[in-house]
Design a protein around this motif. Structure first.
Motif: not given
Length: 666
Positions: A426-432
């Motif tokens: 899993l890889n999450v980008y919390p900011f735009a």
């Protein structure tokens, strides 16, 4: 005779047509375009879930590195086993799980060695390498061979892809290097366009060195008194080697194909371990390694991409020991490998893809040893993987089914083994802005004992259990670019991980470097932290400064049996702290590069006692290069402070040494 062969090999490369302009990857949805006689075509664009560590061709050129193994020292989480000298065997270990858990691919197809699982990376030169990439866990592409999903980590070596200036149909490059230990290295590369879509290339290299270098030999007794303290010259470390590699590149509508033929021939002395003030001079090894491989990839429509690869390899190794104080040995080992893989990716939705891959591998080992069982192995791999790309979230899951069956001559063949190894990333980008990403993964990996582990006449153990590893990783990555000002680029990534290895198999040199003794540690728990950071500065016009740091902390404990004296001790040769640093300064045609490598305290045996303790070591390398038009002259000083150290006990490394290189591009 050797000199004549060397001259012929280099001359052939200077007189052979070959080459191509392979372009950067683009979306599959782009059509073929023509830009100044350069063909740009679509490639399958994998959705990377786990960031990688990469050294590009330009960075590799600046390092004081001769082989792929030397370059891998600058990756966090890797430990290099180096037996010293230009021709010394060099293998790499990932996150304390062992060499065999690391897959090494050469232009997309895995390098194999079913005999002992040790890929000698010293045999692969950097002269023709364009990029080296390390993935922990696995490469996060769906379009890959099934067996690639089974490794705990993977190194991908990509050789040079020819690029031509407008109006040119060929490239020539010659490189000559002279250095300490009477080292001479000559290489040449010829790239030639054959047609608009087909080209060939030929790269050759000749290496010769006496392998002699000064070292300090100092050992203490258990009571702390000095047993030996002397300076000597390392003997029997000579090498003579020839490498040649030919490639054919072809482009298709929405695809490409590539054929490669590789051959490596060497004769080297094996200086052996220095024990009780005895310098061994009786061991020699000849290697004749050849393989041919092909790769085909094509997109069919907007939703389906397929890939097929095939390979045949033949390795011939002769090992001779004429040391009168040991058993006389003269053995020849002949190893064959046949490999085929097909991979297929279907884009079910714009955000969702799935893949199905199948690999078949056949390995056979013949030897002239008495009572040798001449094993051959059939391996089948079937993988199913899926990936989701939601923009702010990238995820990948896979499961690999591995079936292995050995057949032996004159002995009872073991039963077939079947293993299932799943993985989730899993890889999450919390900011735009997508500058910060947070990642998690869990994976199970599996590796069979090698032929030497199981069947070697002196030390093989047919009762060895297969080795499995469970990996858990959490990490983050941050990247930021500036258009102007002092700071231009900043990157940092950090990972914390926990690995549990069951039935761990460990190989140690048994007096002689080529032969091994096998141990099964049972269970090992590994905790670690990897940190990597990079910064690019532009202090003044024309001045570029780049710095790169890597740090690794590892705690790798044997937790097999509480009754053992070494229970909960750090496993051999794994330092608690290690790291590297690279500083590069460019100004106009000048290029100054400094690199630093550090390995902390560790132990060379299972018991963490004073007698087995090894002190930390560090080295500093410095190089200065000047480039003018198509010429580049490089001066280098390695081990600048002339440190005395062993990577492996009783295999002393060179003190301060020098080199000068002339590189000409036409």
């Amino acid at each position: 005779m050797k000199r004549a062969v060397a001259i012929v090999a280099v001359s052939l490369s200077w007189a052979t047509l070959g080459a191509w302009a392979q372009q950067p990857q683009r979306s599959r949805f782009d059509s073929i375009q023509h830009v100044g006689e350069v063909v740009v075509t679509a490639r399958y664009n994998h959705k990377e879930v786990i960031p990688s560590q990469t050294l590009t061709g330009e960075q590799l050129e600046k390092l004081s590195s001769h082989s792929v193994a030397d370059a891998l020292r600058y990756f966090s989480g890797l430990q290099l086993k180096d037996y010293g000298g230009v021709g010394g065997i060099k293998t790499v270990n990932i996150r304390s799980m062992g060499t065999n858990h690391l897959g090494i691919s050469y232009d997309g197809i895995e390098l194999g060695n079913a005999q002992n699982g040790q890929i000698d990376l010293g045999q692969f030169s950097l002269d023709n390498v364009e990029e080296i990439t390390l993935f922990n866990g696995q490469k996060s592409a769906l379009l890959q061979p099934a067996s690639d999903f089974g490794h705990a980590g993977a190194v991908y070596i990509r050789t040079r892809a020819p690029r031509f200036q407008s109006g040119r149909g060929y490239n020539l490059q010659f490189k000559a290097k002279y250095g300490s230990s009477d080292m001479v290295r000559l290489s040449a590369l010829w790239e030639q366009r054959l047609s608009r879509r087909v080209a060939s290339s030929l790269s050759t290299e000749v290496l010769s060195a006496s392998g002699k270098y000064k070292f300090r030999y100092r050992r203490k007794k258990q009571d702390g008194t000095v047993a030996y303290d002397t300076t000597a010259v390392r003997q029997n470390g000579d090498i003579w080697a020839v490498r040649a590699e030919g490639n054919l590149h072809g482009m298709l509508d929405d695809g490409f194909w590539k054929l490669k033929a590789y051959t490596y021939h060497s004769e080297r002395g094996i200086p052996g371990a220095i024990v009780n003030n005895v310098w061994r001079r009786g061991e020699r090894q000849w290697d004749h390694n050849t393989f041919v491989q092909g790769r085909f990839q094509k997109s069919m429509g907007e939703r389906f991409t397929t890939q097929a690869v095939a390979k045949y390899a033949y390795y011939d190794t002769r090992y001779v020991n004429r040391d009168t104080t040991q058993m006389q040995v003269d053995n020849t080992y002949k190893q064959q490998e046949l490999y085929f893989s097909t991979s297929n990716v279907l884009n079910i939705l714009p955000e969702w893809s799935a893949s199905l891959s199948y690999d078949f591998r056949w390995n056979k080992l013949d030897a002239d040893m008495p009572l040798f069982v001449n094993p051959h192995r059939f391996s089948n791999y079937l993988s199913l993987a899926t990936a989701l790309n939601m923009g702010w979230l990238k995820a990948q899951g896979s499961v690999l089914a591995t079936t292995v069956k050995d057949h032996t001559q004159g002995a009872v063949s073991p039963k077939a083994r079947v293993e299932y190894t799943p993985a989730v990333f899993l890889n999450v980008y919390p900011f735009a802005s997508r500058e910060l990403s947070v990642r998690l993964y869990a994976k199970k990996s599996f590796r069979m004992p090698t032929f030497n582990d199981l069947y070697y006449t002196d030390i093989g153990n047919a009762m060895l259990a297969p080795e499995t590893a469970l990996q858990y990783n959490a990490g983050m990555s941050y990247d930021h670019h500036w258009d102007g000002g002092l700071m231009r680029y900043f990157h940092v990534q950090a990972d914390a991980y926990y690995n549990s290895v069951h039935d761990k198999i460990v190989a140690y040199p048994k007096g002689q470097q080529f032969r091994w003794t096998m141990l099964n540690l049972g269970r090992v728990h590994i905790k670690g932290i990897d940190v990597e950071t990079e910064l690019t500065l532009v202090p003044a016009r024309g001045l570029l400064v780049t710095g790169r740091l890597q740090y690794t902390w590892q705690d790798a404990r044997d937790v097999t049996n509480p009754a053992d004296s070494y229970y909960h001790h750090q496993i051999p040769y794994i330092p608690w702290h290690s790291g590297s640093a690279i500083l590069n300064i460019q100004y106009r045609g000048w290029d100054l590069n400094y690199s630093f490598i550090y390995a902390g305290e560790r132990y060379n045996q299972q018991e963490n006692i004073k007698y087995n303790y090894m002190q930390p070591w560090y080295t500093s390398d410095l190089s200065l290069a000047y480039r003018y038009k198509g010429y580049r002259l490089t001066l280098e000083v390695n081990n600048l402070l002339s440190q005395d150290y062993d990577v492996i006990l009783n295999y002393p490394m060179p003190k301060r040494n020098y080199g000068i290189t002339l590189d000409v591009k036409i």
